[in-house]
Design a protein around this motif. Structure first.
Motif, PDB file in Angstrom:
ATOM      1  N   GLN A  24       0.848  -1.193   0.000  1.00 31.94           N
ATOM      2  CA  GLN A  24       0.000   0.000   0.000  1.00 31.94           C
ATOM      3  C   GLN A  24       0.884   1.245   0.000  1.00 31.94           C
ATOM      4  O   GLN A  24       0.596   2.233  -0.668  1.00 31.94           O
ATOM      5  CB  GLN A  24      -0.882   0.017   1.253  1.00 31.94           C
ATOM      6  CG  GLN A  24      -1.865  -1.149   1.331  1.00 31.94           C
ATOM      7  CD  GLN A  24      -3.044  -0.971   0.397  1.00 31.94           C
ATOM      8  OE1 GLN A  24      -3.221   0.095  -0.167  1.00 31.94           O
ATOM      9  NE2 GLN A  24      -3.825  -2.023   0.216  1.00 31.94           N
ATOM     10  N   GLN A  25       1.968   1.169   0.778  1.00 30.74           N
ATOM     11  CA  GLN A  25       2.864   2.308   0.930  1.00 30.74           C
ATOM     12  C   GLN A  25       3.526   2.656  -0.407  1.00 30.74           C
ATOM     13  O   GLN A  25       3.600   3.821  -0.797  1.00 30.74           O
ATOM     14  CB  GLN A  25       3.916   1.954   1.992  1.00 30.74           C
ATOM     15  CG  GLN A  25       4.684   3.126   2.546  1.00 30.74           C
ATOM     16  CD  GLN A  25       3.768   4.198   3.132  1.00 30.74           C
ATOM     17  OE1 GLN A  25       2.580   3.952   3.386  1.00 30.74           O
ATOM     18  NE2 GLN A  25       4.286   5.400   3.292  1.00 30.74           N
ATOM     19  N   ARG A  66       1.022   4.213  -2.751  1.00 31.76           N
ATOM     20  CA  ARG A  66       0.773   5.618  -2.410  1.00 31.76           C
ATOM     21  C   ARG A  66       1.896   6.505  -2.987  1.00 31.76           C
ATOM     22  O   ARG A  66       1.638   7.545  -3.592  1.00 31.76           O
ATOM     23  CB  ARG A  66       0.728   5.765  -0.885  1.00 31.76           C
ATOM     24  CG  ARG A  66       0.278   7.150  -0.423  1.00 31.76           C
ATOM     25  CD  ARG A  66       0.424   7.275   1.091  1.00 31.76           C
ATOM     26  NE  ARG A  66       1.254   8.416   1.438  1.00 31.76           N
ATOM     27  CZ  ARG A  66       2.551   8.356   1.716  1.00 31.76           C
ATOM     28  NH1 ARG A  66       3.191   7.211   1.715  1.00 31.76           N
ATOM     29  NH2 ARG A  66       3.215   9.470   2.009  1.00 31.76           N
ATOM     30  N   ARG A  67       3.148   6.056  -2.801  1.00 31.69           N
ATOM     31  CA  ARG A  67       4.280   6.847  -3.322  1.00 31.69           C
ATOM     32  C   ARG A  67       4.177   7.010  -4.822  1.00 31.69           C
ATOM     33  O   ARG A  67       4.426   8.091  -5.354  1.00 31.69           O
ATOM     34  CB  ARG A  67       5.609   6.153  -3.004  1.00 31.69           C
ATOM     35  CG  ARG A  67       6.037   6.310  -1.564  1.00 31.69           C
ATOM     36  CD  ARG A  67       7.380   5.636  -1.340  1.00 31.69           C
ATOM     37  NE  ARG A  67       8.450   6.607  -1.446  1.00 31.69           N
ATOM     38  CZ  ARG A  67       9.256   6.912  -0.414  1.00 31.69           C
ATOM     39  NH1 ARG A  67       9.107   6.333   0.751  1.00 31.69           N
ATOM     40  NH2 ARG A  67      10.218   7.798  -0.575  1.00 31.69           N
ATOM     41  N   ASN A 121       1.509   6.838  -6.678  1.00 33.68           N
ATOM     42  CA  ASN A 121       0.376   7.691  -7.050  1.00 33.68           C
ATOM     43  C   ASN A 121       0.652   9.169  -6.763  1.00 33.68           C
ATOM     44  O   ASN A 121       0.201  10.036  -7.508  1.00 33.68           O
ATOM     45  CB  ASN A 121      -0.897   7.204  -6.361  1.00 33.68           C
ATOM     46  CG  ASN A 121      -1.485   5.998  -7.095  1.00 33.68           C
ATOM     47  OD1 ASN A 121      -1.300   5.860  -8.308  1.00 33.68           O
ATOM     48  ND2 ASN A 121      -2.166   5.126  -6.367  1.00 33.68           N
ATOM     49  N   ALA A 149      -9.729   9.783  -3.732  1.00 30.97           N
ATOM     50  CA  ALA A 149      -8.342   9.307  -3.603  1.00 30.97           C
ATOM     51  C   ALA A 149      -7.372  10.405  -4.013  1.00 30.97           C
ATOM     52  O   ALA A 149      -6.363  10.655  -3.335  1.00 30.97           O
ATOM     53  CB  ALA A 149      -8.132   8.063  -4.474  1.00 30.97           C
ATOM     54  N   THR A 191      -6.986  13.204  -1.336  1.00 28.73           N
ATOM     55  CA  THR A 191      -6.099  12.837  -0.232  1.00 28.73           C
ATOM     56  C   THR A 191      -4.633  13.043  -0.636  1.00 28.73           C
ATOM     57  O   THR A 191      -3.835  13.605   0.124  1.00 28.73           O
ATOM     58  CB  THR A 191      -6.319  11.352   0.147  1.00 28.73           C
ATOM     59  OG1 THR A 191      -7.710  11.154   0.340  1.00 28.73           O
ATOM     60  CG2 THR A 191      -5.556  10.984   1.398  1.00 28.73           C
ATOM     61  N   LEU A 192      -4.308  12.594  -1.856  1.00 33.11           N
ATOM     62  CA  LEU A 192      -2.932  12.746  -2.343  1.00 33.11           C
ATOM     63  C   LEU A 192      -2.572  14.220  -2.507  1.00 33.11           C
ATOM     64  O   LEU A 192      -1.488  14.671  -2.119  1.00 33.11           O
ATOM     65  CB  LEU A 192      -2.768  12.011  -3.685  1.00 33.11           C
ATOM     66  CG  LEU A 192      -2.973  10.490  -3.670  1.00 33.11           C
ATOM     67  CD1 LEU A 192      -3.152   9.943  -5.083  1.00 33.11           C
ATOM     68  CD2 LEU A 192      -1.797   9.789  -2.979  1.00 33.11           C
TER      69      LEU A 192
END
Lengths: 402, 402
Positions: B21-22, B25-26, B28, B57, B60-61
């Motif tokens: 997931q981490q 996230r990076r 994205n 989503a 949030t980013l």
């Protein structure tokens, strides 16, 4: 701050596809397959620790791969026992197989390789294909493919794809032979001529030979230049474990690198190209031999017998190879150069002058030159394994088709 | 099935890191940054539709990137209004900046580029660096860097990294200059000589020039060969938008590709290398001129004035370039060849014979050759932008340091 910002940075390659849960699952399925393929048999726990996911996550992925017939559990069956036994996982001996084929100047060959990398069926037909039109040749090839598919189906395999190696330039569509001078084929789409119910990929034989070296060679580096020859001289450039294909798919045309810019005219339009010094015809001419079948075999035999004319011709071919490779090494800085295909069989007589020339023209230590152990088998094995690799790289896609 | 499977497939590159997931996230965060950088100003909804994630989503980013100072909201502020206004996003005009530097034979240059790709500060020092030892040269360079950092700090920027372009071979550690013949530097680790509190990357000037062409050039393809020159001749190979570095980091040594294998001896140990025909010294010699400062300027001026000796020398250099490039094009199959650096200024007199030679030696349509519009600015801009790209490629890493 209301002015629109300067658009300095076109979007990078990374933005094409979003990172979704689905994409992550597909990539993790591939990681499990590659890990078991490379290091198996392995327990679920061992797979989990190697790829850094939890055991629970790995178990879900493994169950899916077992259901799709891509992985299987080894070890003693323990029926009746509650819970999953700790038995080891291996890639399936059944399931999808890669079908490789080779259109050579003097032969046709087809083989089936299973996910474990074992050849499970094989068919070869000897006979010259020089100057024959594509239709009858591919008709014959299709017959061999059908035979190999039937044999492997009987063993519980199914064909995941067919990859065909040809001695010529192949367009980036991986279907069209743009130019195969030694077969005299031009702009030929092979797909309609191979009406088999299997996804088709067509590629250059030097490229498949290089991939075989990368995947199957002992201690093959991830950056190397693979030089091979049947009649012409081809090469393939592997960078960081991947084939450099070129804009049109034509990268690796070492045979037409100018060696002596004022040398003899070449069919490519140039002068003094490497093929004019180290191609099969040029070497036969220099050695005073007539063209015939198994020309490379004849050259190797005569050289081994001490024929000074043949040895001189091969020495000079080695020098020309050394000059062309000096340029290639300067441009690409590979970890090594590997001689494959027909060149592998002639290496004892080519290598000394080739290495001398390369060393003479290099300031520091010269780039090492080695000989492929796969020899003339490389392109066929590379083709079959390219299909197997595609299964390992995206098992989810195959599972959907299974 | 109890026999251990055959280990045919070493683990692919994909298995090195798990997909977490981490990590997702990076990646994205990088996609959002690249999208806004390339196409901004954009609303959150527009970003979401371009990268294929939900608006929630993306929000949030985006919030995370705004908090880190990498993105900012443009448009009229609407205080007191409930909810987030639909104002457009842009990459920050403040925040991290890329510091680029160039050690030239006749000058030193430093600049700061913000995330929007604008040059915000700049310092140049003219004076020959030939034969000077690295310490005083880098001492001077450090002074220029400090000045540029101070100026950009005053504008709300902070240095995310320093990239230094040098005219020589740089090891893969991106710190050590292995050989820079025109400066007479050898095996010099630049890191201890540039004691600045900024992450340092050292690279070859032709490589940075090629990256500038890729990122800033009008319609630059993603596969090309960039040829440049200061005193020697360097080249950089860009494949699918990435620099081909080579095993030791030395790829692109076009200057030592053999053009006439029995030609004059070269310092590299070879004979008849391209530099012996198209390097600055060789062209000056052929034109009957004495070495001095701004040699390229003198050549261009005389050629423009119709000096037949200079024109002939450049014509012959173009022919030699054409021969060497024929080999390179055969090996790499690039979409185009781009002449940059000093060669750009001499292009009117080099190009005709270069293109003739390439066309004469090519069967089909010859590879197109164009001239960089960035000229001698390329390496400096490429260096600064390489730092900016690294921020866009992994904004999370920068946010942690901010």
């Amino acid at each position: 701050m209301t002015a629109p910002p300067h658009k300095a940075h076109p979007a990078g390659p990374g933005r094409a596809l979003p990172d979704t849960q689905q994409g992550m699952r597909r990539r993790n399925l591939a990681r499990v397959m590659h890990t078991v393929s490379a290091e198996g048999p392995l327990s679920r726990a061992a797979v989990a620790s190697r790829i850094g996911l939890t055991r629970a996550a790995v178990s879900t992925l493994v169950d899916e791969l077992i259901r799709s017939g891509l992985l299987e559990e080894l070890g003693p069956e323990r029926p009746g026992r509650v819970g999953r036994p700790g038995s080891a996982l291996a890639v399936s001996a059944g399931g999808p197989a890669g079908i490789g084929a080779e259109v050579g100047v003097d032969h046709l060959a087809v083989c089936a390789v299973d996910l474990r990398g074992r050849i499970r069926s094989r068919a070869v037909h000897h006979g010259s294909n020089r100057g024959r039109s594509p239709e009858p040749v591919l008709d014959e090839l299709a017959g061999l493919v059908r035979r190999v598919v039937t044999e492997s189906t009987a063993e519980g395999l199914w064909p995941a794809g067919l990859a065909v190696a040809v001695p010529g330039l192949v367009a980036r569509d991986a279907r069209t032979v743009v130019r195969a001078p030694n077969l005299d084929w031009q702009d030929t789409d092979l797909a309609p001529l191979l009406p088999l119910d299997v996804p088709l990929t067509v590629g250059n034989e030097a490229n498949f030979g290089a991939l075989a070296e990368l995947w199957l060679g002992e201690g093959a580096p991830r950056d190397f230049l693979h030089v091979s020859a049947e009649i012409g001289i081809g090469a393939a450039v592997v960078v960081d474990g991947k084939l450099l294909r070129g804009t049109r798919g034509f990268a690796g045309e070492l045979g037409h690198v100018p060696v002596r810019p004022d040398g003899p005219a070449c069919a490519c339009g140039g002068r003094g190209c490497l093929e004019q010094y180290a191609g099969e015809e040029a070497v036969l001419r220099a050695a005073g031999l007539e063209p015939g079948t198994d020309r490379v075999g004849v050259l190797a035999e005569r050289a081994a017998d001490g024929d000074e004319g043949v040895r001189r011709a091969l020495r000079e071919a080695g020098t020309a190879l050394g000059i062309a490779l000096t340029g290639a090494v300067n441009l690409l800085d590979p970890e090594s150069v590997v001689l494959g295909g027909a060149l592998a069989g002639l290496a004892p007589w080519l290598l000394p002058s080739l290495r001398d020339e390369l060393a003479r023209r290099t300031a520091g230590p010269a780039c090492p030159v080695s000989v492929s152990e796969l020899g003339s088998e490389g392109p066929l094995l590379g083709a079959a394994h390219s299909v197997v690799r595609a299964v390992l790289d995206d098992p989810a896609a195959v599972a959907e088709r299974a």
